[in-house]
Design an enzyme around this catalytic site. Sequence first.
Site, PDB file in Angstrom:
ATOM      1  CD  GLU A 281     110.419  -5.832 -22.636  1.00  0.00           C
ATOM      2  OE1 GLU A 281     109.520  -6.401 -22.009  1.00  0.00           O
ATOM      3  OE2 GLU A 281     111.214  -6.434 -23.399  1.00  0.00           O
ATOM      4  CE  LYS A 341     104.891  -8.218 -23.709  1.00  0.00           C
ATOM      5  NZ  LYS A 341     106.139  -8.823 -23.225  1.00  0.00           N
ATOM      6  CB  CYS A 391     109.326  -8.131 -25.651  1.00  0.00           C
ATOM      7  SG  CYS A 391     110.578  -9.449 -25.563  1.00  0.00           S
TER       8      CYS A 391
END
Length: 521
Positions: A281, A341, A391
Amino acid sequence: MRGAPASSSANLFRLLGFGVAGLAQALSMASPVGGKPLWWLQLLSLGAFVWLLDGLRAQGAGWRRAGLHSWLFSTAWLTGSFWWLFISMHTYGGLPAPLAAIAVLALAAALGLYYAVAAAWFVVRGPKGRVTGALVFAALWTLAELVRGSWFTGFPWGAGGYAHVEGPLAALAPWVGVYGIGAAAALVVALVALHRPVRGLELAQGLVLIALVFAVPHLVPSLNGDVQGAKGSTGKLQVALLQGNIPQDEKFIPGGGIETALRWYGEQLRDARASLVVTPETALPLLPQQLPAGYLDAIQARYSQGTQAAIVGLPMGGQGSYSNSVLGFQPGAVQPYTYSKHHLVPFGEFIPLGFRWFIQMMNIPLGDFERGGLAQAPFVWQGQRIAPNICYEDLFGDEIGANFRDEATAPTILLNVSNIAWFGDSVAIDEHLSISRMRALEFARPMVRSTNTGATVVIDAEGRVTHELPRLTRGVLEASVEGRRGLTPYARWVAPFGLWPLWILAMAIVAAAFVQGRRQR
């Protein structure tokens, strides 16, 4: 009739018991020695909680007393589960230590209210029978877990089921997921811990329920090889997973972490020989327009021909609108693949209403991202459909499940890219690894993880770590990953319905107990 009030010393020991049980629940998520989840400790600590609640019930405790004791348990548990948020807020965010500690405690206390209300209802209104009481406790516990995992965007870190990524209850994962495992654990411990006299019929019923919870998930797959989604391999893919180990306090410093990251990741992307190369990330800690001239073009040109592809993490956007994204490069593609995301972290990636003042007290770069869509298209490469998540997103199995609505297009490999450097060398790394392993078990898919500081691993479709880089080191993990096809029972029901089947079942049990209780009164 209410029981006689207990002595002050007895009350003190009881409060201590609730607190110790809560801390033990936290430790069950990741052992202080080795970082492994301890399924037996989760059962033991939750059993102690039920036993203590039943003691309050025997004394005729009211709502306030039952709620405060339960709140102590849940606050101790949740504080012990995510205490490392202190590191991100104080060490890297610059928030004064007392305020950071208060913020962690306040978050745990707020989330702990869900369990306090559920447990107080069990003490004051719950049925007295062992089997019915156990069913109601399991339903209330599940509702509290579901509320924590969904209200106000949800923060389900440390849910009880994650301790069972290893152990006998892990076999339930492809059937009912992490919350179903948590419900099964609550049912089993309540059947054992409720310490009222046991009649022969109740004993038999309890033993049957315990046998069903532990035995059936292990037996049924042996009768039907497809039940866990094991319909065959989609082939193997050679991957190179990059772990830059860029310190968080240097990550966004010009001439420091930024220069190191651009140089090291650029070299690895240039020289890698695996079929798929993956960075963590925000491995490139700059927006595309801020990168050195030609940097991103060179990566695209490197993977525009041949037999290799790359997935690279970086922020996207500009003029106040940003996304936490990955770009995918492969031969023949006109434009890079993009995944942004979807489930953002409160305070870290979006600012909850009324809390801008709190964010302004910390030094968090790019702290207000735009949300990507749910169930974005996978990255298709060499016969594999690779579904990225970034994440924190792999906490939400129901959202990952949205990718499994059509078996023909369902992912064959799950990919997590993370940067846990925000939390230092803490148990957060171990806890996050268990979360990824649970997703692999739920969907019977391998989970590949590329992280900044760890855990950079390959997890197979049975939730086992097959390859791992040493943590807090800079290196490249090269491994072979076998994709899988087919749908688990969990994938089949969570894809169209989300977690609503669990909500409805748990609420129905509680509602039935409420109606029955009113009739008896």
